[in-house]
Structure formats: structure tokens, C-alpha cells
Design an enzyme around this catalytic site. Structure first.
Site, mmCIF file in Angstrom:
data_model
loop_
_atom_site.group_PDB
_atom_site.id
_atom_site.type_symbol
_atom_site.label_atom_id
_atom_site.label_comp_id
_atom_site.label_asym_id
_atom_site.label_seq_id
_atom_site.Cartn_x
_atom_site.Cartn_y
_atom_site.Cartn_z
ATOM 1 N N LEU A 148 0.831 -1.205 0.000
ATOM 2 C CA LEU A 148 0.000 0.000 0.000
ATOM 3 C C LEU A 148 0.866 1.256 0.000
ATOM 4 O O LEU A 148 0.730 2.115 -0.866
ATOM 5 C CB LEU A 148 -0.926 -0.004 1.215
ATOM 6 N N LEU A 256 -5.550 -2.834 7.509
ATOM 7 C CA LEU A 256 -4.687 -2.087 8.423
ATOM 8 C C LEU A 256 -5.232 -2.113 9.840
ATOM 9 O O LEU A 256 -4.463 -2.196 10.812
ATOM 10 C CB LEU A 256 -4.546 -0.638 7.950
ATOM 11 N N GLY A 357 25.266 1.615 31.428
ATOM 12 C CA GLY A 357 26.014 1.414 30.198
ATOM 13 C C GLY A 357 25.842 0.026 29.622
ATOM 14 O O GLY A 357 25.885 -0.168 28.400
ATOM 15 N N GLU A 380 1.607 1.431 10.166
ATOM 16 C CA GLU A 380 0.164 1.226 10.372
ATOM 17 C C GLU A 380 -0.502 2.459 10.978
ATOM 18 O O GLU A 380 -1.393 2.373 11.816
ATOM 19 C CB GLU A 380 -0.131 -0.001 11.256
ATOM 20 N N GLY A 381 -0.026 3.628 10.556
ATOM 21 C CA GLY A 381 -0.565 4.887 11.055
ATOM 22 C C GLY A 381 0.347 5.485 12.101
ATOM 23 O O GLY A 381 0.566 4.891 13.160
#
Length: 401
Positions: A148, A256, A357, A380-381
Site C-alpha cells: 500500500l 490495516l 552502560g 500502520e498509522g
């Protein structure tokens, strides 16, 4: 993860139940839901956790795990028929939580395969298309991807430039897609394109002439996953390649929403694993003559993590119950995705601070989760898009343009 010393384990023994599930949320789950969750958790412990640091470091997706995930029954597990497991939304969510506790990249594979590619075929495909692809995809023998997003059309898919035009009984497709998970190892690509009738979905064989998928490298996030650029240069498709059941963006948007739902749960898995890593480390790490888990600042950080993980899990469960009842609205999915990813990335970052660390090494999971969640927060947004979806639901006024 560092193994707890006897002293640290003894110090936590009286409160270990609260440390794992402060509000006893397991009481809200059925025996079958708990059994499925525990089965996926055990799989992650044996098949993902021992190897994920190596996969992440080498930026390698373990292709051999696809059949194992198929055997586990999590590929398209929320779909019914054609070899799919037909499990509930809550069960699927619990599986996503456990998988993302292992790594966001591995949960993303399950999401792309099941919630995007398989869902598109299951929702909108013909019976012939379903039978051709879904059983093999559920078994992990065939891989799918979902095209998409484009280089110039991310949050605004209506501006996509990929086109499919009729040529006799065939279709000819041209365009580009970007950030397409699994494309370079996929057998079939669900590609969304502009046609004279509106946006349509097509099943494109990745062996078709003119189809090229190129992995995007190097990456700082989702390194144990595959995302690609796709080029479609006059790819010729037969008439039966089109998904007959939908026209318009409501098709890809419905898929989606399936993927966004899984993220709501998955993000809490990454958060929980980060918290557990920090909690164990704090019980073992001694400074100034005592475990750092005994310091006020450390306890404050751990408490904040527990608060948000438990709340986020309740959000996921409530949304899952509504999804199973058929009452869930897309704007409510946005609530869960926005909240849970936002909190998960904050938890992963805070957990890293407890590790000091040592937390920047791949011996520990929180920073790996934080890096992955940068991607989860975007795909996905984006968080901004989900804020606008919620804003429209609250005010009745769209703010997208």
C-alpha cells in the site's frame, strides 16, 4: 538476560506475583486463552529468545522460522476456514504480545502475513483465490506481502500513484511501493492500485516479469525483519488477479485495522520484556553495598513501568473483547495503538537507564525493543495520524486537510 542470584531471588520471592501481574489480570482470561498464551510464550523462549540478538546484529530474518510459526498456528489465526485456526481476537492478541516480547520484527512477520496479506485475501478474495493461497500461508509454506505505502504516499494513501489499467482481459500495473514487509521473500504480493473504477487490490506473483523487490538497508530498527522497495514495471496480470470483493480504500484500511489491533497487544509484550530485564538486573546489580533495586529512584522507575504495562494490557483486553463482540470502532483501535506504543517506547527507554552502560549491548533487550518500537510507532498509522483519528471522533471535525 542476567540470571538472578539466590540472594536477589530470595528478596523478590514474597512479591514475585505482584512483580509479574500486579492486578492479577490473568483472572480476566479463560483457561483456553491462558493455555494458548503460555504455548506461544514457550515457543518464544525456545525458538526466538536464544537467537534474537544474533539475528538483530546480523540484520537477518530467520526464514526457517516461518514453518515453525505455521505449526504453532499463529499465521492468520484469527481467520476461519481454508486452513486457518479460527481463534478469537483476544487469543490472537495474546499471541502478538508474546511474540513481540521476543522481538517486534518477528511479530511483524506474523502481522504482515496474517493481518494484512491473508486478511485481504480472506475478506475480499474469490473462493479460488482463498483456496489457492490461504492454506499454504497458514502453514508458513507460502509467504505474502501487502503493498500500500509508496515513496510519496505514506499517511495519505489516497495519493498513491501506482496504477492498473485494462488491456483486453488483462491488467497492466506500474508504480512503486516502499516499506513493504517480506516482499523479497514473498510468493504473492497484495498490491493496491488506482484503476478507472477506484482503488483495487490485486494478487501479484512475485515471479511475474516486471516485479522487483529490493530490501531497504541498512536499518537502525526492525533489523530482524525485512522491509523492501517494490518496483512494478508494466506487470501483466490476468483478469482473475483482482480481488473481487472490494473497491476503494476501505479495503486496505480494513486490513490495516487488523494489523493495528495486533500492535496494541504486541507493544505491551515489548514493554513487559523490557521491564522484566530491568527488574532482574536491578535485583542482581550491587552498588553502594546493596542491590540497586533497593534504591528509591530505581523503584520509582519500576513502579511507573508496572502502572503503564498493567493499564496498557487492560486497554488491549477491553479492545479485544469488543472486537470479539463485533462492537469495536476503528477510532477505538487508534486509542489502543496510540497509547500502548507511546507507553511501550517510554518503558523500554526507561528500562535501559536501569541497566546503565550495559544496557546498550545486545546482551539486554530494552534498547533493541526501543529501536524497534520507533518503527512500530510509525507504521500502520503514525502517532500523529491516530491522534487526528481520535480528534475527529471526539469533536466530529476532520483535521486531515
Amino acid at each position: 538476560m542476567t540470571t538472578a542470584t539466590p540472594a536477589a531471588t530470595g528478596a523478590r520471592s514474597a512479591t514475585s506475583g505482584l512483580a509479574e501481574d500486579y492486578l492479577e489480570l490473568d483472572a480476566l482470561l479463560s483457561a483456553d486463552e491462558i493455555a494458548l498464551r503460555n504455548r506461544v510464550r514457550a515457543f518464544v523462549g525456545s525458538e526466538i529468545a536464544p537467537h534474537i540478538a544474533e539475528w538483530y546484529e546480523s540484520a537477518a530474518f530467520p526464514r526457517e522460522i516461518t514453518a515453525k510459526l505455521g505449526n504453532l498456528g499463529v499465521l492468520g489465526m484469527h481467520l476461519r476456514g481454508h486452513g486457518c485456526a479460527g481463534r478469537s481476537a483476544v487469543e490472537y492478541g495474546l499471541a502478538c504480545m508474546e511474540l513481540e516480547a521476543g522481538d517486534s520484527g518477528l511479530r511483524t512477520f506474523v502481522s504482515v502475513q496474517g493481518s494484512l496479506a491473508m486478511s485481504a485475501i480472506h475478506k475480499f478474495g474469490s473462493e479460488e483465490q482463498k483456496e489457492r493461497w490461504l492454506p499454504g500461508m497458514a502453514a508458513g509454506e507460502l509467504i505474502g506481502c501487502f503493498g500500500l505505502t509508496e515513496p510519496t504516499a505514506g499517511s495519505d494513501p489516497s495519493s498513491m500513484r501506482t496504477t492498473a489499467r485494462r488491456d483486453g482481459s488483462d491488467w497492466v500495473m506500474s508504480g512503486k511501493k516502499r516499506w513493504i514487509g517480506l516482499a523479497s521473500i514473498a510468493d504473492v504480493a497484495v498490491i493496491w492500485a488506482q484503476t478507472e473504477d477506484g482503488v483495487r487490490g490485486f494478487l501479484v506473483s512475485t515471479e511475474a516479469p516486471g516485479f522487483t523487490a529490493t530490501p531497504i538497508e541498512p536499518k537502525l530498527s526492525m533489523r530482524a525483519s525485512i522491509q523492501c522497495d517494490i518496483e512494478l514495471n508494466d506487470v501483466r496480470l490476468p483478469a482473475e488477479a483482482v480481488l473481487p470483493g472490494v473497491t476503494g480504500l476501505k479495503g486496505p484500511f480494513s486490513c490495516l485495522n487488523e494489523a493495528r489491533y495486533g500492535i496494541i497487544w504486541g507493544a505491551m509484550g515489548a514493554a513487559r520484556d523490557s521491564y522484566e530485564a530491568a527488574l532482574t538486573y536491578a535485583g542482581n546489580r550491587t552498588q553502594f553495598g546493596q542491590p540497586i533495586a533497593g534504591f528509591q529512584t530505581t523503584q520509582h522507575k519500576l513502579v511507573d513501568m508496572v502502572l503503564e504495562i498493567q493499564k496498557g494490557t487492560l486497554v488491549a483486553l477491553r479492545i479485544g473483547r469488543m472486537k470479539d463482540a463485533g462492537t469495536l470502532k476503528p477510532s477505538q483501535i487508534s486509542f489502543g495503538k496510540l497509547n500502548n506504543v507511546r507507553e511501550a517506547i517510554a518503558i523500554a527507554r526507561e528500562a535501559r537507564t536501569i541497566l546503565g552502560g550495559n544496557g546498550i549491548t545486545l546482551e539486554h533487550s530494552p534498547l533493541r525493543h526501543a529501536n524497534n518500537l520507533e518503527s512500530v510507532m510509525t507504521y500502520e498509522g503514525t502517532s500523529e495520524i491516530h491522534s487526528l483519528i481520535m480528534g475527529q471522533a471526539i469533536t466530529g471535525l476532520p483535521a486531515f486537510r
